[in-house]
Structures are given as C-alpha cells and as structure tokens.
Design a protein around this motif. Structure first.
Motif, PDB file in Angstrom:
ATOM      1  N   LEU A 147       0.832  -1.195   0.000  1.00 34.68           N
ATOM      2  CA  LEU A 147       0.000   0.000   0.000  1.00 34.68           C
ATOM      3  C   LEU A 147       0.875   1.256   0.000  1.00 34.68           C
ATOM      4  CD1 LEU A 147      -3.297   0.400   1.896  1.00 34.68           C
ATOM      5  CD2 LEU A 147      -1.704   2.308   1.852  1.00 34.68           C
ATOM      6  N   LEU A 148       1.985   1.228   0.737  1.00 34.58           N
ATOM      7  CA  LEU A 148       2.917   2.359   0.724  1.00 34.58           C
ATOM      8  C   LEU A 148       3.463   2.584  -0.682  1.00 34.58           C
ATOM      9  CD1 LEU A 148       5.001   1.693   3.987  1.00 34.58           C
ATOM     10  CD2 LEU A 148       2.917   3.058   3.729  1.00 34.58           C
ATOM     11  N   ASP A 149       3.837   1.495  -1.335  1.00 34.81           N
ATOM     12  CA  ASP A 149       4.380   1.604  -2.693  1.00 34.81           C
ATOM     13  C   ASP A 149       3.341   2.155  -3.661  1.00 34.81           C
ATOM     14  OD1 ASP A 149       6.791   0.621  -1.832  1.00 34.81           O
ATOM     15  OD2 ASP A 149       6.403  -1.442  -2.476  1.00 34.81           O
ATOM     16  N   GLU A 150       2.108   1.715  -3.524  1.00 34.57           N
ATOM     17  CA  GLU A 150       1.052   2.193  -4.413  1.00 34.57           C
ATOM     18  C   GLU A 150       0.742   3.667  -4.162  1.00 34.57           C
ATOM     19  OE1 GLU A 150      -1.900   2.608  -7.257  1.00 34.57           O
ATOM     20  OE2 GLU A 150      -0.138   1.322  -7.061  1.00 34.57           O
ATOM     21  N   MET A 151       0.878   4.117  -2.911  1.00 38.69           N
ATOM     22  CA  MET A 151       0.673   5.541  -2.623  1.00 38.69           C
ATOM     23  C   MET A 151       1.732   6.379  -3.317  1.00 38.69           C
ATOM     24  SD  MET A 151      -1.270   7.802  -1.116  1.00 38.69           S
ATOM     25  CE  MET A 151      -0.987   8.818  -2.566  1.00 38.69           C
ATOM     26  N   GLY A 154       0.891   6.373  -6.917  1.00 41.91           N
ATOM     27  CA  GLY A 154      -0.268   7.221  -7.183  1.00 41.91           C
ATOM     28  C   GLY A 154       0.109   8.688  -7.251  1.00 41.91           C
ATOM     29  N   ALA A 155       1.006   9.122  -6.347  1.00 47.85           N
ATOM     30  CA  ALA A 155       1.473  10.507  -6.382  1.00 47.85           C
ATOM     31  C   ALA A 155       2.225  10.792  -7.677  1.00 47.85           C
ATOM     32  CB  ALA A 155       2.359  10.783  -5.174  1.00 47.85           C
ATOM     33  N   LEU A 156       3.075   9.860  -8.078  1.00 45.99           N
ATOM     34  CA  LEU A 156       3.807  10.034  -9.340  1.00 45.99           C
ATOM     35  C   LEU A 156       2.854  10.115 -10.524  1.00 45.99           C
ATOM     36  CD1 LEU A 156       6.905   7.685  -8.972  1.00 45.99           C
ATOM     37  CD2 LEU A 156       6.888  10.179  -9.039  1.00 45.99           C
ATOM     38  N   ARG A 157       1.825   9.274 -10.511  1.00 46.18           N
ATOM     39  CA  ARG A 157       0.859   9.310 -11.613  1.00 46.18           C
ATOM     40  C   ARG A 157       0.208  10.685 -11.721  1.00 46.18           C
ATOM     41  NH1 ARG A 157      -0.625   4.161  -9.617  1.00 46.18           N
ATOM     42  NH2 ARG A 157      -2.512   5.007  -8.642  1.00 46.18           N
ATOM     43  N   PHE A 158      -0.120  11.273 -10.560  1.00 50.62           N
ATOM     44  CA  PHE A 158      -0.745  12.590 -10.602  1.00 50.62           C
ATOM     45  C   PHE A 158       0.205  13.621 -11.198  1.00 50.62           C
ATOM     46  CE2 PHE A 158      -1.301  16.835  -8.895  1.00 50.62           C
ATOM     47  CZ  PHE A 158      -2.610  17.093  -9.260  1.00 50.62           C
ATOM     48  N   PHE A 159       1.415  13.706 -10.671  1.00 52.18           N
ATOM     49  CA  PHE A 159       2.334  14.757 -11.101  1.00 52.18           C
ATOM     50  C   PHE A 159       2.853  14.548 -12.528  1.00 52.18           C
ATOM     51  CE2 PHE A 159       2.803  15.169  -6.419  1.00 52.18           C
ATOM     52  CZ  PHE A 159       2.458  16.510  -6.307  1.00 52.18           C
ATOM     53  N   GLU A 160       2.855  13.310 -13.001  1.00 53.64           N
ATOM     54  CA  GLU A 160       3.408  13.035 -14.317  1.00 53.64           C
ATOM     55  C   GLU A 160       2.339  12.783 -15.375  1.00 53.64           C
ATOM     56  OE1 GLU A 160       6.320   9.957 -13.728  1.00 53.64           O
ATOM     57  OE2 GLU A 160       7.698  11.336 -12.697  1.00 53.64           O
ATOM     58  N   GLN A 161       1.083  13.046 -15.048  1.00 53.40           N
ATOM     59  CA  GLN A 161       0.021  12.897 -16.034  1.00 53.40           C
ATOM     60  C   GLN A 161       0.056  14.060 -17.025  1.00 53.40           C
ATOM     61  OE1 GLN A 161      -4.071  13.474 -14.511  1.00 53.40           O
ATOM     62  NE2 GLN A 161      -3.182  14.503 -12.731  1.00 53.40           N
ATOM     63  N   ASP A 162      -0.772  13.993 -18.039  1.00 51.81           N
ATOM     64  CA  ASP A 162      -0.852  15.041 -19.045  1.00 51.81           C
ATOM     65  C   ASP A 162      -1.082  16.399 -18.368  1.00 51.81           C
ATOM     66  OD1 ASP A 162      -2.824  16.783 -20.917  1.00 51.81           O
ATOM     67  OD2 ASP A 162      -1.439  15.618 -22.163  1.00 51.81           O
ATOM     68  N   ASN A 163      -0.283  17.381 -18.757  1.00 47.85           N
ATOM     69  CA  ASN A 163      -0.328  18.665 -18.066  1.00 47.85           C
ATOM     70  C   ASN A 163      -1.667  19.374 -18.209  1.00 47.85           C
ATOM     71  OD1 ASN A 163       1.193  20.576 -16.440  1.00 47.85           O
ATOM     72  ND2 ASN A 163       1.050  21.961 -18.194  1.00 47.85           N
ATOM     73  N   ARG A 216      -7.237   8.715  -6.749  1.00 44.65           N
ATOM     74  CA  ARG A 216      -8.310   8.837  -5.754  1.00 44.65           C
ATOM     75  C   ARG A 216      -8.385   7.643  -4.815  1.00 44.65           C
ATOM     76  NH1 ARG A 216     -13.262   9.190  -8.939  1.00 44.65           N
ATOM     77  NH2 ARG A 216     -12.692  11.405  -9.187  1.00 44.65           N
ATOM     78  N   ASP A 217      -8.466   6.450  -5.367  1.00 40.22           N
ATOM     79  CA  ASP A 217      -8.689   5.264  -4.534  1.00 40.22           C
ATOM     80  C   ASP A 217      -7.551   5.030  -3.553  1.00 40.22           C
ATOM     81  OD1 ASP A 217     -11.067   4.897  -5.842  1.00 40.22           O
ATOM     82  OD2 ASP A 217     -10.324   3.317  -7.188  1.00 40.22           O
ATOM     83  N   ILE A 218      -6.309   5.125  -4.042  1.00 42.21           N
ATOM     84  CA  ILE A 218      -5.183   4.852  -3.153  1.00 42.21           C
ATOM     85  C   ILE A 218      -5.029   5.966  -2.121  1.00 42.21           C
ATOM     86  CG2 ILE A 218      -3.523   5.915  -4.744  1.00 42.21           C
ATOM     87  CD1 ILE A 218      -2.976   3.033  -2.187  1.00 42.21           C
ATOM     88  N   LEU A 219      -5.344   7.195  -2.494  1.00 40.70           N
ATOM     89  CA  LEU A 219      -5.249   8.301  -1.547  1.00 40.70           C
ATOM     90  C   LEU A 219      -6.216   8.098  -0.384  1.00 40.70           C
ATOM     91  CD1 LEU A 219      -3.893  11.014  -0.948  1.00 40.70           C
ATOM     92  CD2 LEU A 219      -5.659  12.129  -2.324  1.00 40.70           C
ATOM     93  N   LEU A 220      -7.441   7.717  -0.684  1.00 46.59           N
ATOM     94  CA  LEU A 220      -8.431   7.492   0.365  1.00 46.59           C
ATOM     95  C   LEU A 220      -8.056   6.310   1.248  1.00 46.59           C
ATOM     96  CD1 LEU A 220     -11.698   8.107  -1.688  1.00 46.59           C
ATOM     97  CD2 LEU A 220     -10.775   9.575   0.120  1.00 46.59           C
ATOM     98  N   GLU A 221      -7.582   5.233   0.640  1.00 46.02           N
ATOM     99  CA  GLU A 221      -7.203   4.051   1.417  1.00 46.02           C
ATOM    100  C   GLU A 221      -5.987   4.339   2.292  1.00 46.02           C
ATOM    101  OE1 GLU A 221      -6.912   0.304   3.115  1.00 46.02           O
ATOM    102  OE2 GLU A 221      -8.575   1.375   2.158  1.00 46.02           O
ATOM    103  N   TYR A 222      -4.986   4.991   1.717  1.00 46.88           N
ATOM    104  CA  TYR A 222      -3.768   5.297   2.478  1.00 46.88           C
ATOM    105  C   TYR A 222      -4.082   6.206   3.669  1.00 46.88           C
ATOM    106  CZ  TYR A 222       0.792   7.311   3.629  1.00 46.88           C
ATOM    107  OH  TYR A 222       1.919   7.746   4.301  1.00 46.88           O
ATOM    108  N   LEU A 223      -4.858   7.248   3.429  1.00 42.74           N
ATOM    109  CA  LEU A 223      -5.160   8.180   4.501  1.00 42.74           C
ATOM    110  C   LEU A 223      -6.044   7.558   5.580  1.00 42.74           C
ATOM    111  CD1 LEU A 223      -5.583  11.398   2.363  1.00 42.74           C
ATOM    112  CD2 LEU A 223      -3.683  10.803   3.868  1.00 42.74           C
ATOM    113  N   ASN A 224      -6.890   6.614   5.189  1.00 40.98           N
ATOM    114  CA  ASN A 224      -7.676   5.871   6.187  1.00 40.98           C
ATOM    115  C   ASN A 224      -6.745   5.064   7.098  1.00 40.98           C
ATOM    116  OD1 ASN A 224     -10.171   4.648   7.308  1.00 40.98           O
ATOM    117  ND2 ASN A 224      -9.424   2.807   6.300  1.00 40.98           N
TER     118      ASN A 224
END
Length: 329
Positions: A147-151, A154-163, A216-224
C-alpha cells in the motif's frame, strides 16, 4: 528534506534538488557620502522597489503557466531561474564534520497490541526519541508495504500525467484539494524546487469526487490507514507523557487530518536550490512516507543529520502543537 527537534523544536527542509525526480508525502529621505559621490537613500529604495516588482512579475509569469517546476524541466532548461536561488546556510552536515554515529531512532511496532512488555518498550522509545530528536522512524506499523508503494506510485501518476488534465487542479484558492508549485510563491523567500498537492481530509474533508481520479482510490485508502496509525501514535505519546492513553485524543489532537504530496523533479543545478525550506511543522504529528531517493535531513545540535529511506518505514515528526500539549502536562 531537513529538520530539528532539540527540546521538541523541529525543523524540516529538503536538500538541494536531486538529480532524479522523486516524491515524498512560509522612508525617510537621507543623504550619505562615499567615494563615488552623494547618493540619496530614496534612490536606493527605488531600486529595491523595482527589483521587487521584477521579482513579482517573474513569479507571476511562472505561476501563470500552471505547469510548476516539472514544466520547466519538460521545457529542457539547463539553468534554473533566479527565483529558485538559495543562499547557503551556516549549518554543516554531521558526516562532513566526522560525526558518523548520529542516527534517527527506529522503533519496531511488531506485537505492540499483544505483548504488554513490547508496548512498554515502544512507549519508552517514543519518549526518548521525542525528547531528543523530535523524529523517529517506525517499522511493522500495520500498513502493508504494498500500500505504501502504491501511494508513492499514485502521487507520481498525478504529477506526471498530461499537463492539460493536471492544470484543472492548479489553484491558489482554498479548496479541499489544491495543486500548485510553492504554496508561498509570492512571499519574499526564494522559491523551492518542488510541486505539491494538498488534500483536506478531516474534519469536513474532501469528497471522493473532489479528488483526482488518477490517485483517488489509493489516496483514500492510504489516509484511512494513516488515521488509524495516528490514533495509535497519540495513545503512545499520551502514555509517554505519563497520561491516560486516550488523553491526547480526548482533547482533540486527532480531529484534523490533511495530506501533502511533494514532487521534486530532476534539477539541472541542484547545488543552487532547495526542495523544501528549513521549517517546523505546526501540527501535532506528521507521518511522512519517503521514496527511495531520500533527501530528508534533521537539524540536531546545529548539524544536519541524514535520514535515509528505510524500506517499509514511516517517519514520525513531533510538531509544535504536540510539544505545547506535552509542555502543558
């Protein structure tokens, strides 16, 4: 990143931009005479005003791109803009001074819920680390490494997605989810080499539809999971203070939860800038997830101590609010 907790005062900053990208989760007019003649102070003030205006224009132009530091890297710059220049500080790395025995404590939470003797040892470790460093790492904390790795992914996916998609979240307005570069970009301090997003989770936190679909999904799960861990940490800190285990929770320390994710793109001139300024966290506790690149440092006895990444570990930082709560005991 960097930090300090002598007697419960913590300071964090992120060391000069890395060579690879990574993430981690502020007139009176007078005359004076010199060898060149007479100059009015008002002329000096005017030059300063003009310099401030130029600086403000440069920062606004950067902000208007809504592309952040990553946009500069994608554009292929080889020299960083002047707004990112940081003067060197007066503190030295402990390793550069020959001190190699300074290490941030690592506390093992394994069996903490099943063995009273283990819990007692953990409480003692938390007390000592909080008083001496204000920081400690925890392992076997109950959050799966996957779960840590997926978080982090997930952050990388956000910052490296289409601008163009990412720009839809770029804002300086107060929202439940905010993405931009340098929350304090228009202050007098030099800008730092990072892009960030902020998410408010409690109380009155963001709704799922407020969050980017890409993480979204990993952010909610990680923060929970982190909220559950936070409850345990407050119990341990209460016990370390000699109080009832629920004391810090009962006085409201666990009611708020927000998250930051910072992205540090590869920097062409890392020796000239910082990823995060030296600072103290104004909260009760921070639970920090590093990636494999590292860069976190703790200021201890006027020396920067490296806090290298430990697989599966989380970093706990005691904030000023927690220090004040402890002092009021």
């Amino acid at each position: 990143m960097r930090s300090n907790f002598p007697n419960s005062a913590s300071y964090l900053s992120s060391k000069g931009g890395p060579t690879q990208r990574h993430t981690v989760w502020r007139v009176t007019t007078a005359l004076w005479r010199d060898t060149m003649g007479v100059t009015s102070r008002s002329e000096k003030e005017e030059k300063k005003v003009m310099a401030d205006l130029d600086r403000a224009k440069e920062r606004k132009a950067f902000d208007d791109t809504k592309s952040g530091v990553k946009g500069l890297v994608d554009a292929g710059i080889t020299m960083i803009p002047a707004l990112f220049y940081h003067p060197p500080d007066n503190f030295k790395k402990a390793s550069a001074l020959g001190y190699t025995d300074y290490t941030i404590p690592v506390i093992d939470f394994a069996n903490i819920h099943h063995d009273p003797s283990v819990r007692k040892k953990v409480v003692e470790g938390v007390r000592d680390a909080s008083e001496t460093w204000g920081f400690f790492q925890i392992v076997n904390h109950g959050i799966p490494v996957s779960l840590l790795d997926e978080m982090k992914n997930g952050a990388l996916r956000f910052f490296e997605q289409d601008n163009e998609i990412k720009k839809g979240f770029y804002t300086r307005d107060q929202r439940q989810f905010m993405y931009n570069s340098n929350f304090n970009l228009f202050s007098s301090a030099p800008a730092t080499w990072k892009d960030s997003f902020f998410c408010n989770l409690a109380p009155n936190g963001a709704k799922p539809e407020d969050l980017p679909a890409i993480c979204r999904d990993i952010l909610l799960e990680y923060l929970n999971q982190v909220m559950k861990l936070g409850t345990l940490l407050f119990e341990l800190l209460s016990e370390a203070l000699g109080l009832n285990p629920t004391h810090l929770i009962d006085i409201g320390c666990a009611e708020g939860l927000f998250a930051f994710s910072h992205y540090y793109p590869a920097c062409p001139e890392p020796e000239l800038t910082l990823g995060t300024l030296k600072h103290a966290d104004v909260d009760f506790i921070t639970v920090l997830l590093q990636d494999h690149v590292g860069g976190l440092q703790v200021l201890h006895k006027d020396m920067w101590i490296d806090l290298p990444p430990l697989p599966g570990a989380l970093v706990v930082n005691i904030g000023f609010d927690q220090h004040n709560a402890g002092s009021a005991k």
